[in-house]
Design a protein around this motif. Structure first.
Motif, mmCIF file in Angstrom:
data_model
loop_
_atom_site.group_PDB
_atom_site.id
_atom_site.type_symbol
_atom_site.label_atom_id
_atom_site.label_comp_id
_atom_site.label_asym_id
_atom_site.label_seq_id
_atom_site.Cartn_x
_atom_site.Cartn_y
_atom_site.Cartn_z
ATOM 1 N N GLY A 1 3.423 3.352 -3.420
ATOM 2 C CA GLY A 1 3.060 4.511 -4.229
ATOM 3 C C GLY A 1 3.605 5.805 -3.659
ATOM 4 N N PHE A 2 3.683 5.882 -2.317
ATOM 5 C CA PHE A 2 4.199 7.100 -1.700
ATOM 6 C C PHE A 2 5.656 7.322 -2.073
ATOM 7 N N THR B 1 9.121 19.491 -19.417
ATOM 8 C CA THR B 1 8.326 20.558 -20.009
ATOM 9 C C THR B 1 9.206 21.577 -20.728
ATOM 10 N N LYS C 1 8.368 31.011 -24.279
ATOM 11 C CA LYS C 1 9.674 31.508 -23.864
ATOM 12 C C LYS C 1 10.803 30.782 -24.576
ATOM 13 N N TRP D 1 0.677 14.980 -0.424
ATOM 14 C CA TRP D 1 1.282 13.698 -0.798
ATOM 15 C C TRP D 1 0.184 12.639 -0.972
ATOM 16 N N ASN E 1 5.699 15.363 -12.229
ATOM 17 C CA ASN E 1 6.653 15.727 -13.274
ATOM 18 C C ASN E 1 6.223 16.931 -14.092
ATOM 19 N N THR F 1 5.763 8.726 -5.757
ATOM 20 C CA THR F 1 5.446 10.149 -5.888
ATOM 21 C C THR F 1 6.518 11.007 -5.226
ATOM 22 N N PHE F 2 7.119 10.506 -4.137
ATOM 23 C CA PHE F 2 8.142 11.314 -3.474
ATOM 24 C C PHE F 2 9.376 11.432 -4.352
ATOM 25 N N ILE G 1 5.552 21.422 -14.054
ATOM 26 C CA ILE G 1 6.185 22.614 -13.486
ATOM 27 C C ILE G 1 5.220 23.337 -12.561
ATOM 28 N N TYR H 1 0.811 -1.214 0.000
ATOM 29 C CA TYR H 1 0.000 0.000 0.000
ATOM 30 C C TYR H 1 0.845 1.264 0.000
ATOM 31 N N GLU I 1 8.882 25.376 -21.882
ATOM 32 C CA GLU I 1 7.962 26.493 -21.665
ATOM 33 C C GLU I 1 7.808 27.255 -22.962
ATOM 34 N N LYS J 1 9.516 11.410 -7.453
ATOM 35 C CA LYS J 1 9.249 12.279 -8.604
ATOM 36 C C LYS J 1 9.662 13.719 -8.337
ATOM 37 N N LEU J 2 9.680 14.093 -7.052
ATOM 38 C CA LEU J 2 10.048 15.464 -6.696
ATOM 39 C C LEU J 2 11.434 15.823 -7.214
ATOM 40 N N ASP K 1 5.048 19.029 -8.944
ATOM 41 C CA ASP K 1 6.372 18.429 -8.818
ATOM 42 C C ASP K 1 6.267 16.906 -8.738
ATOM 43 N N MET K 2 5.224 16.433 -8.029
ATOM 44 C CA MET K 2 5.067 14.994 -7.883
ATOM 45 C C MET K 2 4.545 14.347 -9.157
ATOM 46 N N GLU L 1 13.014 14.400 -9.829
ATOM 47 C CA GLU L 1 13.268 14.112 -11.240
ATOM 48 C C GLU L 1 13.312 15.388 -12.061
ATOM 49 N N GLU L 2 13.998 15.290 -13.192
ATOM 50 C CA GLU L 2 14.081 16.442 -14.072
ATOM 51 C C GLU L 2 12.771 16.629 -14.809
ATOM 52 N N ARG L 3 12.376 17.879 -15.035
ATOM 53 C CA ARG L 3 11.132 18.162 -15.769
ATOM 54 C C ARG L 3 11.390 18.065 -17.269
ATOM 55 N N ALA M 1 -1.497 13.204 -4.220
ATOM 56 C CA ALA M 1 -0.699 12.835 -5.386
ATOM 57 C C ALA M 1 -0.624 11.321 -5.553
ATOM 58 N N THR M 2 -0.781 10.581 -4.451
ATOM 59 C CA THR M 2 -0.487 9.151 -4.493
ATOM 60 C C THR M 2 -1.732 8.268 -4.591
#
Lengths: 218, 397
Positions: free
Chosen positions: A6-7, A20, A25, B316, B50, A10-11, B52, A3, A22, A13-14, B47-48, A16-18, B319-320
């Motif tokens: 998943g946490f 996107t 710009k 959190w 991916n 997601t954590f 901006i 369970y 923009e 992911k904080l 951020d969670m 990781e490089e984006r 997001a999860t």
């Protein structure tokens, strides 16, 4: 602890490089075969390539192209053949930039530039006619006030046409099957299409093209 | 006012001005914190995922909430033809006002360790760093969180539209189910602290990490409280009240402009308040090490950091975790959390009673074990029977 896995996901992911970009710009480089706003090409001697055959109009899935052909005036012919396109209109409120017209064209008259940032405020501006579509005397696309051009957008206008030409087929390798363009002459094939009979191997920059042996598919 | 929360000795101008300053500070703090929380949630969840997130309005998009607020003010305020005019207008204010009121009893600072009782001196008066300290502080909190449900309930009912009504029916069912677990988890803390006053609860936790009720109540009440609080806040994974895929926007579907903004405000304000309550109940409130002798400064910083940690946890969660199905929600609430916290409450109460009256160890826990065995097996049998009936019902369909 199924369970809670998943946490962790997601954590992490904080950090990781984006991915996107923009957009307004920063702008990504466009690929060589990008589908943008069309141009009508001319031969090296300045004659128009379009022969008014209407194949582009026939193949267009959005029905955005309107072409009418006419016999070339004998005194001052517009195209080298018997007929020329004397009306040529593309409605950009309809065009989906599929490039089927480019593939259908028997004379490589219509190709696409890399321009996609254009924004008109009335219907008349949206319908491009021959006056806007035919390349100028240097072979470059004409620029309209509502179009945002960037460096290089107007140079390799025939990338998709050359990529889908028969030279892309292994059986036609090493043969250039396209005609010259005003201002550029006969363009080189793309990376991966062989150059051996186009120019000297020594001229090819190191690593830019594969050698003639490695790509021999016969 | 220390020790005289009801002003039995009379009120003078200093008392009134201190109270006015406190109310103003708490109000402003909560509004600014809410603004920051909306930004924090959007930025963190992007951020969670991916992405901006907001980055255009102000540096790092900090002014995004401000921009949204200005936009809300200038939007047309629509009221459906079938809506009940008075209740439709009243509902957002019930939500927003209760969200503000709950925060009034939360102590946000003051040093509690080493003989001091959490007071600071303002205008020559000793006072607590909380707007009010009623003797029934915890009851007040529970009452406010219950009244907040009226905001949602009335909004859905008064909209005169079916999706908001379904959303608000879900909200009330969910709130009733989880309020029981939430309340009992709170009662565990009350039993340990021996007081209903929030200030008293924080004071009972002073004197180091092990005195925090998180530890001394054995972590289970905290976990139950956290889950129940998430459900009370209608936040993911318990956001069935406004499940977009099924109910458009849930209870606030028909709301627009500043009325919607009030709901939005109340929702995020409740997240902050609930985090603050959890810090107060289980994490010693403003407790923490004090450096350089700045006793008025560090407790507030520790309090804010702890609240921030919980805000992070709530985002959190969102997001999860995917949203629960309605029967899963009820299953978790009634068949898992309530029996668990009920058992824990009995156990903690018994432990306290035994310590107070000095009962015999063996007799006390022996009797408790027998009672637990009988009660537990009855409960398990009942749950099994319920599950069987449910399965049969499913098979018939």
């Amino acid at each position: 602890m199924g369970y809670l896995n998943g946490f962790k996901v997601t954590f992490l992911k904080l950090f990781e490089e984006r991915v996107t970009t923009e957009y307004p710009k920063e702008k990504r480089p466009k690929p060589a075969r990008f589908h943008g706003r069309h141009v009508l090409n001319r031969y090296e001697d300045g004659m128009e390539k379009c022969i008014g055959c209407e194949l582009c109009a026939g193949v267009c899935p959005a029905k955005c192209i309107y072409v009418r052909g006419a016999d070339n005036p004998e005194a001052a012919p517009v195209s080298p053949g018997e007929r020329y396109g004397y009306v040529y209109e593309i409605n950009y409120l309809r065009c989906i930039h599929c490039d089927l017209c480019v593939e259908a064209c028997p004379t490589e008259a219509i190709t696409e530039s890399k321009l996609f940032e254009f924004s008109f405020t009335n219907r008349a501006d949206a319908i491009y006619t021959k006056a806007e579509l035919v390349v100028d005397d240097e072979g470059l696309p004409q620029r309209q006030p509502w179009e945002l051009w960037h460096d290089g957008d107007d140079l390799a206008t025939s990338g998709w046409m050359r990529a889908t030409a028969s030279s892309g087929n292994p059986d036609y390798q090493n043969r250039i099957s396209w005609s010259g363009e005003l201002g550029y002459g006969v363009r080189d094939p793309e990376i991966g299409q062989h150059l051996s009979n186009v120019r000297d191997e020594a001229d090819v920059p190191e690593g830019q093209y594969p050698s003639a042996d490695s790509g021999d598919h016969h | 006012m220390t020790g005289d929360p009801l002003y039995l000795d009379g009120v003078d101008l200093v008392d009134v001005s201190i109270m006015a300053v406190k109310v103003l500070v708490a109000f402003t703090f909560l509004l600014v914190a809410t603004m920051f929380m909306v930004w924090f949630e959007r930025k963190l969840i992007s951020d969670m995922q991916n992405r901006i997130g907001p980055n255009v309005a102000g540096p790092w998009g900090l002014l995004q909430t401000f921009a949204d607020g200005v936009k809300f003010f200038f939007k047309e305020d629509l009221r459906p033809e079938n809506a009940d005019p008075l209740v439709f207008r009243l509902a957002p204010y019930i939500s927003a006002v209760t969200a503000f009121l709950s925060f009034a009893v939360v102590p946000i600072g003051g040093s509690f360790g080493g003989g001091s009782s959490g007071t600071v001196t303002i205008f020559g008066r000793e006072t607590y760093l909380q707007v009010a300290d009623p003797p029934i502080g915890i009851l007040f909190l529970l009452a406010m969180s219950s009244i907040a449900v009226y905001g949602v309930m009335l909004a859905g009912w008064a909209s005169g539209s079916k999706y908001p009504l379904i959303g608000s029916v879900r909200a009330s069912a969910q709130a009733i189910s989880y309020e029981a677990a939430l309340g009992m988890a709170t009662v565990v803390v009350v039993v340990l602290a021996g007081t209903l006053s929030t200030h008293g609860i924080v004071a009972a936790q002073s004197g180091g990490f092990t005195r925090w009720f998180l530890v001394s109540s054995g972590i289970v009440p905290f976990i139950v409280f956290l889950i129940a609080a998430t459900a009370e806040l209608n936040r993911p994974p318990f956001d069935l009240v406004e499940a977009e895929q099924e109910l458009v926007g849930g209870f606030h579907t028909e709301y627009s402009s500043i009325r919607f903004a009030l709901f939005f405000l109340a929702e995020f304000m409740n997240v902050i308040t609930m985090s603050a309550i959890m810090v107060t109940l289980f994490f010693g409130g403003p407790a923490g090490p004090i450096f350089f002798g700045m006793t008025w400064f560090w407790p507030t910083i520790w309090f804010l950091l702890k609240v921030l940690a919980f805000l992070f946890v709530f985002v959190w969660f969102r997001a999860t975790l995917p949203r629960l199905r309605y029967d899963q929600l009820m299953h978790l609430g009634w068949k898992l959390l309530i029996p668990l916290i009920l058992f824990w409450l009995m156990f903690i109460s018994l432990k306290e009673l035994r310590a107070t009256y000095d009962w015999n160890w063996v007799v006390t826990y022996g009797a408790a074990f027998v009672a637990l065995a009988i009660g537990g097996s009855l409960l398990v049998a009942a749950l099994r029977a319920g599950d069987r009936a449910y399965q049969e019902e499913l098979e018939e369909v």
